[in-house]
Motif scaffolding. Structure first.
Motif, PDB file in Angstrom:
ATOM      1  N   GLY A 472       0.791  -1.222   0.000  1.00  0.00           N
ATOM      2  CA  GLY A 472       0.000   0.000   0.000  1.00  0.00           C
ATOM      3  C   GLY A 472       0.824   1.272   0.000  1.00  0.00           C
ATOM      4  N   ASP A 473       2.111   1.188   0.415  1.00  0.00           N
ATOM      5  CA  ASP A 473       2.949   2.392   0.496  1.00  0.00           C
ATOM      6  C   ASP A 473       3.839   2.577  -0.729  1.00  0.00           C
ATOM      7  OD1 ASP A 473       1.832   2.754   2.943  1.00  0.00           O
ATOM      8  OD2 ASP A 473       3.516   1.918   4.082  1.00  0.00           O
ATOM      9  N   VAL A 474       3.809   1.630  -1.666  1.00  0.00           N
ATOM     10  CA  VAL A 474       4.713   1.736  -2.820  1.00  0.00           C
ATOM     11  C   VAL A 474       4.341   2.929  -3.706  1.00  0.00           C
ATOM     12  CG1 VAL A 474       5.476   0.573  -4.929  1.00  0.00           C
ATOM     13  CG2 VAL A 474       5.211  -0.731  -2.827  1.00  0.00           C
ATOM     14  N   LYS A 475       3.061   3.151  -3.925  1.00  0.00           N
ATOM     15  CA  LYS A 475       2.638   4.270  -4.764  1.00  0.00           C
ATOM     16  C   LYS A 475       3.026   5.602  -4.145  1.00  0.00           C
ATOM     17  CE  LYS A 475      -1.388   6.155  -7.168  1.00  0.00           C
ATOM     18  NZ  LYS A 475      -2.835   6.018  -7.441  1.00  0.00           N
ATOM     19  N   ASP A 476       2.857   5.718  -2.819  1.00  0.00           N
ATOM     20  CA  ASP A 476       3.223   6.961  -2.139  1.00  0.00           C
ATOM     21  C   ASP A 476       4.726   7.197  -2.237  1.00  0.00           C
ATOM     22  OD1 ASP A 476       2.549   9.227  -0.359  1.00  0.00           O
ATOM     23  OD2 ASP A 476       3.836   8.138   1.057  1.00  0.00           O
ATOM     24  N   LEU A 477       5.521   6.122  -2.113  1.00  0.00           N
ATOM     25  CA  LEU A 477       6.974   6.249  -2.243  1.00  0.00           C
ATOM     26  C   LEU A 477       7.361   6.707  -3.646  1.00  0.00           C
ATOM     27  CD1 LEU A 477       9.825   5.826  -1.133  1.00  0.00           C
ATOM     28  CD2 LEU A 477       9.659   3.421  -1.824  1.00  0.00           C
ATOM     29  N   ALA A 478       6.688   6.179  -4.669  1.00  0.00           N
ATOM     30  CA  ALA A 478       6.979   6.579  -6.045  1.00  0.00           C
ATOM     31  C   ALA A 478       6.700   8.062  -6.270  1.00  0.00           C
ATOM     32  CB  ALA A 478       6.160   5.736  -7.023  1.00  0.00           C
ATOM     33  N   GLN A 479       5.597   8.557  -5.694  1.00  0.00           N
ATOM     34  CA  GLN A 479       5.286   9.987  -5.837  1.00  0.00           C
ATOM     35  C   GLN A 479       6.331  10.862  -5.147  1.00  0.00           C
ATOM     36  OE1 GLN A 479       1.329  10.284  -4.280  1.00  0.00           O
ATOM     37  NE2 GLN A 479       0.351   9.452  -6.149  1.00  0.00           N
ATOM     38  N   LYS A 480       6.817  10.422  -3.991  1.00  0.00           N
ATOM     39  CA  LYS A 480       7.847  11.203  -3.267  1.00  0.00           C
ATOM     40  C   LYS A 480       9.150  11.241  -4.063  1.00  0.00           C
ATOM     41  CE  LYS A 480       6.053  10.283   1.391  1.00  0.00           C
ATOM     42  NZ  LYS A 480       6.341   9.632   2.700  1.00  0.00           N
ATOM     43  N   ILE A 481       9.532  10.107  -4.635  1.00  0.00           N
ATOM     44  CA  ILE A 481      10.770  10.081  -5.429  1.00  0.00           C
ATOM     45  C   ILE A 481      10.626  10.971  -6.660  1.00  0.00           C
ATOM     46  CG2 ILE A 481      12.284   8.592  -6.782  1.00  0.00           C
ATOM     47  CD1 ILE A 481      11.590   6.319  -4.864  1.00  0.00           C
ATOM     48  N   ALA A 482       9.479  10.944  -7.304  1.00  0.00           N
ATOM     49  CA  ALA A 482       9.261  11.771  -8.489  1.00  0.00           C
ATOM     50  C   ALA A 482       9.359  13.255  -8.149  1.00  0.00           C
ATOM     51  CB  ALA A 482       7.904  11.450  -9.103  1.00  0.00           C
ATOM     52  N   LYS A 483       8.766  13.666  -7.017  1.00  0.00           N
ATOM     53  CA  LYS A 483       8.847  15.077  -6.619  1.00  0.00           C
ATOM     54  C   LYS A 483      10.280  15.465  -6.291  1.00  0.00           C
ATOM     55  CE  LYS A 483       4.118  15.715  -4.960  1.00  0.00           C
ATOM     56  NZ  LYS A 483       3.826  16.738  -5.984  1.00  0.00           N
ATOM     57  N   ASP A 488      15.428  18.384  -7.513  1.00  0.00           N
ATOM     58  CA  ASP A 488      16.893  18.378  -7.451  1.00  0.00           C
ATOM     59  C   ASP A 488      17.571  18.356  -8.811  1.00  0.00           C
ATOM     60  OD1 ASP A 488      16.428  18.292  -4.768  1.00  0.00           O
ATOM     61  OD2 ASP A 488      17.035  16.192  -4.488  1.00  0.00           O
ATOM     62  N   LEU A 489      16.941  17.817  -9.829  1.00  0.00           N
ATOM     63  CA  LEU A 489      17.643  17.584 -11.095  1.00  0.00           C
ATOM     64  C   LEU A 489      17.025  18.378 -12.240  1.00  0.00           C
ATOM     65  CD1 LEU A 489      18.070  13.686 -10.916  1.00  0.00           C
ATOM     66  CD2 LEU A 489      19.647  15.446 -10.124  1.00  0.00           C
ATOM     67  N   ARG A 490      17.863  18.624 -13.255  1.00  0.00           N
ATOM     68  CA  ARG A 490      17.410  19.223 -14.507  1.00  0.00           C
ATOM     69  C   ARG A 490      17.602  18.169 -15.606  1.00  0.00           C
ATOM     70  NH1 ARG A 490      16.714  24.642 -14.876  1.00  0.00           N
ATOM     71  NH2 ARG A 490      17.222  24.588 -17.094  1.00  0.00           N
ATOM     72  N   TYR A 491      16.565  17.925 -16.383  1.00  0.00           N
ATOM     73  CA  TYR A 491      16.602  16.850 -17.362  1.00  0.00           C
ATOM     74  C   TYR A 491      15.617  17.175 -18.484  1.00  0.00           C
ATOM     75  CZ  TYR A 491      12.534  15.736 -14.522  1.00  0.00           C
ATOM     76  OH  TYR A 491      11.360  15.815 -13.832  1.00  0.00           O
ATOM     77  N   PRO A 492      15.861  16.666 -19.675  1.00  0.00           N
ATOM     78  CA  PRO A 492      14.925  16.898 -20.792  1.00  0.00           C
ATOM     79  C   PRO A 492      13.767  15.909 -20.767  1.00  0.00           C
ATOM     80  CG  PRO A 492      16.814  15.673 -21.565  1.00  0.00           C
ATOM     81  CD  PRO A 492      17.068  15.963 -20.107  1.00  0.00           C
ATOM     82  N   GLY A 493      12.602  16.343 -21.192  1.00  0.00           N
ATOM     83  CA  GLY A 493      11.470  15.431 -21.339  1.00  0.00           C
ATOM     84  C   GLY A 493      10.908  14.957 -20.012  1.00  0.00           C
TER      85      GLY A 493
END
Length: 510
Positions: A472-483, A488-493
């Motif tokens: 149940g916490d995997v989706k929440d972890l994915a959203q935190k990593i995406a934010k 922190d990073l600059r990337y294309p696309g």
């Protein structure tokens, strides 16, 4: 008086006598003419009777001749009929003779058929006796023996096929890599396109620093008008005799740059003039976009492209990716894909068209959370492109499975163009560092065992510890990593995050 009567009577008498004489002469001439006409008539009647007799004689002779001719023809016909009758009688005799022979042969055939049937029965009895004897000796039935032979032949055929297949695979492995290297090297050598370097900022040179005040205007009206109409940020700082234009949209940045340069050259800078210049430059840039799209289509020999597609291609002229001009890159990919398709026997025109349009999503005018491959596929679908072209666009970064050989060639050509020395400004060290930073951001989160950046940094696969992180916490972890990556990073696309959590239990039975 008598003399007068004499003088008058003599001429009258002469006239009367003349009339009498002429009448008598006329009567004489008339009588002669009548006699002559009678003679002519009699002669004509005699001549007509003679001709009539002559015609009757000729007609009689002709009738006699025709009657004789008809009699001769009748005699000839009777003779031919007699001959035909003789031939028919002869043929009837021959037919009767052959019919008799056929009846005789038919009787012989029936007797032979009867004899053969008798022999066939004898042979069947002998065959059954031999079969029973063979089954007794071998201990196998006929069906079992047949199955055994079929299995033996099948095994032998499979073995031969496997040997042949192994030989073909070995030959292919020996020659495929060398052939592929030759094709790729030849293709790369034939393509040497210059690239341009551009960033999200542009600099406009000024004749003097006094011009900065005029650009700003009273209470900032001029600069606000320019920023509002063009959608860019105009930075006026302490840089001498220069103004910086910043915008992520390359078309807007180019419109703002040209408009500001014209305003500086003209010297008349006020809101109405700014609006006029911006509208004029916008029309020129739109025309330039269409011309660049038509130009690249003409150079590649690609036809039947609608106006939306031409404009979308033209917008790539103002777009860069890692310092590589996207339109130039797309043209280069189309040429490489065309060469590769020719070498491997694929559809050359389809590969070239799909390769030219593979990055068309980067020229989309609307913002979307989809990546450029998905946006490009949607645009191609609206433009009426074929399913093969749409699939090649959507699959050129493996966002979906390539369904055709041409789609794979577009992937290869895209990789060749991007990896060609000098094509892109990013070095290998920077590229590796960017991937490492991407993995480090994900690995800092508790419960993440390992992160792998794939697809040139377009996808991040994260292995999650199943003991520390429940489902149940995997989706929440994915959203935190995406934010965190966005911060922190600059990337294309766009970067795709794939979370992998697995429960594995190992037990031993002793």
């Amino acid at each position: 008086m008598p003399q007068i009567i004499l003088y008058i009577g003599l001429p009258v008498l002469g006239i009367v006598l003349g009339w009498i004489i002429r009448w008598i002469y006329a009567r004489f001439q008339l009588s002669a003419s009548e006699q002559k006409a009678e003679r002519i008539r009699q002669d004509a009647v005699k001549e007509a009777e003679a001709q009539k007799k002559e015609i009757l004689l000729e007609a009689k002779d002709q009738l006699i001749r025709e009657r004789n001719q008809q009699e001769r023809e009748n005699r000839d016909r009777r003779s031919e009929l007699q001959k035909d009758q003789a031939r028919v009688n002869k043929k009837e005799e021959l037919v009767d003779k052959r019919a008799a022979e056929f009846d005789k042969k038919e009787k012989d055939y029936e007797s032979k058929v009867s004899a053969l049937k008798e022999k066939e029965k004898v042979l069947e009895q002998q065959e059954e006796t031999y079969r029973q004897e063979l089954e007794r000796i071998s201990g196998l039935s006929a069906q079992e023996a047949k199955n055994l032979i079929i299995q033996s032949l099948e095994s032998e055929a499979k073995h031969d096929a496997q040997v042949l297949l192994n030989k073909i695979e070995q030959d292919a492995q020996l020659s495929a890599e060398k052939k592929a290297q030759e094709i790729l090297v030849t293709t790369i050598q034939r393509i040497a396109t210059e690239t341009t370097s551009d960033v999200t900022v542009a600099t406009v040179s000024l004749p003097s620093d006094e011009m900065k005040g005029r650009i700003i205007g009273r209470e900032g009206r001029n600069i606000r008008t320019l920023e509002t109409l063009t959608g860019v940020d105009i930075i006026i700082d302490d840089t001498p005799e220069a103004v910086v234009i910043s915008c992520f949209d390359p078309v807007r940045k180019e419109i703002a740059k040209q408009a500001l340069e014209r305003l500086v050259t003209d010297g008349r800078i006020h809101p109405a003039r700014i609006e006029e210049i911006v509208q004029k430059v916008t029309r020129e840039i739109q025309q330039k976009i269409y011309e660049e799209g038509e130009k690249v289509l003409f150079e590649l020999g690609i036809h039947n492209m609608n106006q939306d597609g031409v404009r979308a291609l033209g917008r790539l002229y103002f777009r860069t990716s890692y310092g590589q001009n996207v339109l130039t890159h797309s043209k280069e990919v189309a040429e490489i894909a065309s060469l590769l398709a020719t070498e491997v026997g694929a559809n050359r025109e389809l590969a070239k068209r799909a390769a030219l349009l593979h990055d068309i999503g980067k020229g989309a005018e609307n913002d979307s959370d989809q990546n450029h491959a998905e946006v490009g596929a949607d645009m191609a679908r609206k433009m009426g492109e074929s399913a093969s072209v749409i699939n090649a666009i959507a699959a050129h970064h493996n966002d979906c499975e390539p369904e055709t050989l041409e789609a794979v060639l577009v992937q290869i050509a895209d990789a060749i163009s991007a990896a060609r020395p000098g094509a892109r400004r990013e070095t290998v060290d920077n590229y590796v560092k960017r991937l490492e930073n991407l993995e480090e951001v994900a690995e800092k989160f508790p419960g993440v065992d390992k992160a792998f950046a794939i697809q040139a940094g377009r996808e991040l696969r994260i292995l999650v510890n199943n003991e520390k992180i429940p489902d149940g916490d995997v989706k929440d972890l994915a959203q935190k990593i995406a934010k965190q990556i966005e911060t922190d990073l600059r990337y294309p696309g766009r970067i795709k995050l794939t979370m992998i959590r697995e429960t594995r239990i190992v037990e031993y039975a002793r």
